[in-house]
Design a protein around this motif. Structure first.
Motif, mmCIF file in Angstrom:
data_model
loop_
_atom_site.group_PDB
_atom_site.id
_atom_site.type_symbol
_atom_site.label_atom_id
_atom_site.label_comp_id
_atom_site.label_asym_id
_atom_site.label_seq_id
_atom_site.Cartn_x
_atom_site.Cartn_y
_atom_site.Cartn_z
ATOM 1 N N VAL A 101 60.452 -1.316 58.486
ATOM 2 C CA VAL A 101 59.331 -1.992 57.835
ATOM 3 C C VAL A 101 58.006 -1.413 58.324
ATOM 4 O O VAL A 101 57.037 -1.321 57.566
ATOM 5 N N MET A 102 57.976 -0.963 59.575
ATOM 6 C CA MET A 102 56.757 -0.339 60.110
ATOM 7 C C MET A 102 56.528 1.029 59.457
ATOM 8 O O MET A 102 55.398 1.394 59.122
ATOM 9 N N GLY A 103 57.614 1.779 59.276
ATOM 10 C CA GLY A 103 57.499 3.068 58.606
ATOM 11 C C GLY A 103 57.061 2.926 57.166
ATOM 12 O O GLY A 103 56.238 3.705 56.666
ATOM 13 N N SER A 104 57.594 1.929 56.491
ATOM 14 C CA SER A 104 57.207 1.682 55.105
ATOM 15 C C SER A 104 55.730 1.312 55.013
ATOM 16 O O SER A 104 55.012 1.786 54.122
ATOM 17 N N ALA A 105 55.272 0.479 55.928
ATOM 18 C CA ALA A 105 53.855 0.086 55.934
ATOM 19 C C ALA A 105 52.957 1.292 56.191
ATOM 20 O O ALA A 105 51.922 1.468 55.536
ATOM 21 N N ALA A 106 53.354 2.131 57.150
ATOM 22 C CA ALA A 106 52.546 3.309 57.479
ATOM 23 C C ALA A 106 52.501 4.277 56.306
ATOM 24 O O ALA A 106 51.441 4.823 55.973
ATOM 25 N N ALA A 107 53.653 4.511 55.676
ATOM 26 C CA ALA A 107 53.717 5.434 54.548
ATOM 27 C C ALA A 107 52.882 4.914 53.376
ATOM 28 O O ALA A 107 52.122 5.672 52.746
ATOM 29 N N SER A 108 53.006 3.616 53.095
ATOM 30 C CA SER A 108 52.244 3.029 51.989
ATOM 31 C C SER A 108 50.754 3.060 52.282
ATOM 32 O O SER A 108 49.936 3.332 51.382
ATOM 33 N N ALA A 109 50.380 2.802 53.530
ATOM 34 C CA ALA A 109 48.968 2.854 53.911
ATOM 35 C C ALA A 109 48.411 4.257 53.721
ATOM 36 O O ALA A 109 47.270 4.436 53.282
ATOM 37 N N LYS A 110 49.231 5.263 54.055
ATOM 38 C CA LYS A 110 48.788 6.650 53.879
ATOM 39 C C LYS A 110 48.588 6.968 52.402
ATOM 40 O O LYS A 110 47.579 7.589 52.025
ATOM 41 N N LEU A 111 49.537 6.555 51.557
ATOM 42 C CA LEU A 111 49.422 6.851 50.128
ATOM 43 C C LEU A 111 48.247 6.113 49.500
ATOM 44 O O LEU A 111 47.612 6.606 48.570
ATOM 45 N N LEU A 112 47.935 4.927 50.027
ATOM 46 C CA LEU A 112 46.799 4.154 49.528
ATOM 47 C C LEU A 112 45.468 4.664 50.065
ATOM 48 O O LEU A 112 44.400 4.262 49.570
ATOM 49 N N GLY A 113 45.510 5.511 51.086
ATOM 50 C CA GLY A 113 44.274 6.024 51.669
ATOM 51 C C GLY A 113 43.510 4.991 52.468
ATOM 52 O O GLY A 113 42.270 4.982 52.468
ATOM 53 N N LEU A 114 44.205 4.117 53.179
ATOM 54 C CA LEU A 114 43.536 3.075 53.960
ATOM 55 C C LEU A 114 42.790 3.662 55.146
ATOM 56 O O LEU A 114 43.120 4.729 55.648
ATOM 57 N N SER A 115 41.798 2.927 55.609
ATOM 58 C CA SER A 115 41.029 3.339 56.785
ATOM 59 C C SER A 115 41.887 3.153 58.035
ATOM 60 O O SER A 115 42.897 2.426 58.009
ATOM 61 N N PRO A 116 41.502 3.776 59.167
ATOM 62 C CA PRO A 116 42.254 3.554 60.402
ATOM 63 C C PRO A 116 42.389 2.082 60.765
ATOM 64 O O PRO A 116 43.463 1.638 61.189
ATOM 65 N N ALA A 117 41.316 1.309 60.601
ATOM 66 C CA ALA A 117 41.385 -0.119 60.919
ATOM 67 C C ALA A 117 42.368 -0.834 59.993
ATOM 68 O O ALA A 117 43.166 -1.673 60.436
ATOM 69 N N GLN A 118 42.323 -0.511 58.717
ATOM 70 C CA GLN A 118 43.261 -1.134 57.773
ATOM 71 C C GLN A 118 44.699 -0.740 58.085
ATOM 72 O O GLN A 118 45.616 -1.557 57.938
ATOM 73 N N CYS A 119 44.895 0.500 58.536
ATOM 74 C CA CYS A 119 46.248 0.932 58.912
ATOM 75 C C CYS A 119 46.776 0.106 60.085
ATOM 76 O O CYS A 119 47.951 -0.283 60.108
ATOM 77 N N CYS A 120 45.914 -0.158 61.045
ATOM 78 C CA CYS A 120 46.315 -1.009 62.188
ATOM 79 C C CYS A 120 46.740 -2.386 61.708
ATOM 80 O O CYS A 120 47.743 -2.941 62.163
ATOM 81 N N HIS A 121 45.967 -2.955 60.803
ATOM 82 C CA HIS A 121 46.290 -4.283 60.292
ATOM 83 C C HIS A 121 47.576 -4.243 59.454
ATOM 84 O O HIS A 121 48.364 -5.193 59.489
ATOM 85 N N ALA A 122 47.791 -3.164 58.714
ATOM 86 C CA ALA A 122 49.025 -3.055 57.937
ATOM 87 C C ALA A 122 50.246 -3.089 58.853
ATOM 88 O O ALA A 122 51.242 -3.769 58.569
ATOM 89 N N ALA A 141 50.857 -3.154 53.570
ATOM 90 C CA ALA A 141 49.768 -2.208 53.314
ATOM 91 C C ALA A 141 48.816 -2.733 52.249
ATOM 92 O O ALA A 141 47.591 -2.593 52.374
ATOM 93 N N GLN A 142 49.348 -3.357 51.216
ATOM 94 C CA GLN A 142 48.485 -3.872 50.157
ATOM 95 C C GLN A 142 47.692 -5.090 50.613
ATOM 96 O O GLN A 142 46.545 -5.280 50.202
ATOM 97 N N LEU A 143 48.285 -5.904 51.468
ATOM 98 C CA LEU A 143 47.537 -7.032 52.031
ATOM 99 C C LEU A 143 46.401 -6.540 52.928
ATOM 100 O O LEU A 143 45.288 -7.085 52.901
ATOM 101 N N ALA A 144 46.680 -5.508 53.722
ATOM 102 C CA ALA A 144 45.623 -4.937 54.567
ATOM 103 C C ALA A 144 44.509 -4.334 53.709
ATOM 104 O O ALA A 144 43.323 -4.407 54.061
ATOM 105 N N GLN A 145 44.885 -3.774 52.571
ATOM 106 C CA GLN A 145 43.900 -3.160 51.677
ATOM 107 C C GLN A 145 42.885 -4.180 51.160
ATOM 108 O O GLN A 145 41.711 -3.856 50.984
ATOM 109 N N ILE A 146 43.343 -5.408 50.948
ATOM 110 C CA ILE A 146 42.421 -6.420 50.427
ATOM 111 C C ILE A 146 41.795 -7.270 51.536
ATOM 112 O O ILE A 146 41.155 -8.283 51.259
#
Length: 439
Positions: free
Chosen positions: A132-153, A188-193
C-alpha cells in the motif's frame, strides 16, 4: 515485471475470487471510469478498477516475488493504470515506468529497514504492509505531488496497511493485493486535495514501525549516489501458480522422480513407501491435506506429490478434480515433513530436499537450492514472453496479446500509456462466457 503482472492478472480474471470482487465492485459508479482487464465493455471507478485488477493479479499466487519477501508489482501496477486513464493530461510510457519504479523502490527500502522482514513472514502478509505504501508513492509520482504531499500520502496509506497471515491460503489473500493498489491510490488522491497525516510516519516506532518489531529506518544516500534496488537484485518470476516456496520443492521432486524413473522405469504409486520433504519451517505453507485450490497453492506436500505423480505442476494441477483424486490423497498419506535446523525460512537462503523410498528399500533423493525463475537464476526473456502469451491468450485475442507485448517492450518510447488499455480489452470471448470457464 509489468508484462508478467498483466499476464497473470488476465489469467486471474477467470477465477472465482475475481468474479466475486467484480460483482461487488459493480455496485459503485462514478464520473471517472477505468478499465477492467480482459473485459471489453466493463469499467469501474478508478479505485475499484485498481481493486479488482489487483485481486486478479494475486488470485492464483502467480505474481512476482521479491526479497525481503513481498509481491511488489501487483500492488503498484493496477493502481497506476487505473489512475492513468483518468488524468486530463495522459502520461507517457516513460512517466508510467518511472512511477512504477518509484512504487517498487519504496517497498524495497521499507523492507530493508527490518531484519525480521528478510525471512518468510510470521505475522503480516508483506504486500498488505509495504504494498500500500508503494502504491501510494507510485500514484503520488504520477500525480506530480509536492514533497510535502508525498509525505502525507504515505502517512495516509500507512493507516490502511497490514493484514494477518491467518488469511493466507484462502480467497481473502488476493484481496491484500487489491486493497494495497486501491488504498494507495486513494491515499495519494486524498493528499492531493489537502488531507494531512503525520509527516514523520516512517521514522517512528509507533508509526510504520508497528509492523516490524526490529524496524530501524536509515537515511537514504545523497541523490548523486542513489542506486535503484532493482539494479542490484532482480525479482523472482513463477513458473507455477503457487507460493514461491513451492518452486523449490517442485524442482526437487521432479529431479527425484527422474532418478527413480531412470532406475525402475516409471513411477508406480504402489511401490512407494514414504516421501520425505526437508523444507524450512513455515506455518502458513504447511497444509498436509489441502481441500481447496488456495490451500493447495500453500502446501509443500501437495506440490511435491503433484510433481511426483504427474511429472509436472501446472495451472490445471490446482483444479478441484486434481486436488481430490484418490491417487494424490494416497501419496499425501505417505509424506513426512522434516525441518532441518540449517534450512532457513528465507527466500534467499532456503532449500528443499525430496527423498522417495520404495517398498524394496531403495531411496532416491534430490535437492534444490535455486529454482529456475529465482533472481539468482532468472527466466530468460523468451520464457517470460512465453509465460505471458500463454496466460494472456486465455482471455485476449491474438492481436491483444501481441499488442501488449509490443507496447510493454517499447514502453519508454510510448507517447501515451493509455494505448495499453486498448489491447487489454481485446478479448477472445464475450464477458458472459468468461464466467463459465473453469480451470
Amino acid at each position: 515485471m509489468m508484462l508478467d503482472t498483466l499476464g497473470v492478472g488476465l489469467l486471474g480474471t477467470r477465477t472465482a475470487v475475481f468474479n466475486k470482487a467484480l460483482t461487488y465492485s459493480q455496485l459503485f459508479t462514478s464520473e471517472e471510469r477505468s478499465s477492467v482487464w480482459g473485459r471489453s465493455e466493463t469499467h469501474l471507478p478508478p479505485h475499484y478498477a485498481a481493486f479488482v485488477n489487483g485481486i486478479a493479479v494475486h488470485s492464483m499466487d502467480f505474481d512476482d516475488t521479491w526479497h525481503p519477501a513481498t509481491h511488489p508489482s501487483g500492488a503498484v501496477l493496477p493502481g497506476l493504470l487505473a489512475l492513468a486513464e483518468t488524468l486530463p493530461s495522459r502520461p507517457s510510457g516513460l512517466d508510467l515506468l518511472l512511477a512504477f519504479n518509484v512504487g517498487i523502490e519504496v517497498q524495497g527500502r521499507l523492507m530493508r529497514f527490518s531484519r525480521e522482514a528478510y525471512n518468510i513472514p510470521e505475522r503480516f502478509h508483506p504486500p498488505s504492509v509495504v504494498g500500500v505504501m508503494g502504491s501510494a508513492a507510485a500514484s503520488a509520482k504520477l500525480l506530480g505531488l509536492s514533497p510535502a504531499q508525498c509525505c502525507h500520502a504515505l502517512a495516509i496509506a500507512a493507516s490502511s496497511a497490514g493484514a494477518p497471515l491467518a488469511n493466507a491460503a484462502t480467497q481473502t489473500k488476493p484481496l491484500h493485493i487489491g486493497n494495497a493498489a486501491r488504498r494507495g491510490l486513494e491515499a495519494a488522491q486524498l493528499a492531493q486535495i489537502g488531507l494531512e497525516g503525520n509527516p514523520d510516519i516512517l521514522d517512528m516506532d509507533h508509526g510504520f514501525g508497528v509492523y516490524y518489531k526490529d524496524y530501524s529506518p536509515s537515511a537514504m544516500a545523497a541523490s548523486g549516489a542513489f542506486k535503484w534496488i532493482l539494479e542490484e537484485q532482480d525479482v523472482a518470476f513463477k513458473r507455477i501458480p503457487a507460493h514461491l516456496g513451492m518452486h523449490w520443492v517442485v524442482d526437487a521432486a521432479l529431479a527425484a522422480r527422474a532418478k527413480l524413473q531412470n532406475t525402475i522405469g516409471g513411477f508406480d504409486l504402489s511401490r512407494i513407501r514414504r516421501v520425505t520433504l526437508r523444507v524450512p519451517p513455515s506455518k502458513y505453507v504447511n497444509c498436509p491435506v489441502p481441500v481447496t485450490e488456495h490451500q493447495a497453492r500453500h502446501s509443500f506436500q501437495f506440490n511435491a506429490c503433484s510433481a511426483l505423480l504427474d511429472n509436472k505442476v501446472s495451472v490445471a494441477s490446482f483444479s478441484e478434480a486434481q486436488i481430490s483424486r484418490p491417487a494424490l490423497r494416497e501419496l499425501l498419506s505417505k509424506v513426512k515433513v522434516e525441518t532441518p535446523p540449517d534450512n532457513q525460512p528465507s527466500f534467499d537462503k532456503m532449500y528443499c530436499e525430496v527423498e522417495v523410498e520404495t517398498e524394496q528399500g531403495q531411496s532416491y533423493a534430490a535437492r534444490c537450492d535455486t529454482f529456475y525463475g529465482h533472481w539468482r537464476k532468472p527466466l530468460s526473456q523468451r520464457h517470460l514472453v512465453e509465460k505471458f502469451s500463454v496466460n494472456a491468450s486465455s482471455v485476449l485475442c491474438t492481436e491483444g496479446v501481441e499488442g501488449v507485448v509490443e507496447v510493454i517492450g517499447n514502453m519508454e518510447r510510448v507517447r501515451e500509456c493509455s494505448v495499453l488499455g486498448s489491447y487489454l480489452r481485446m478479448t477472445s470471448n464475450p464477458p458472459e462466457q468468461l464466467h463459465r470457464v473453469k480451470i
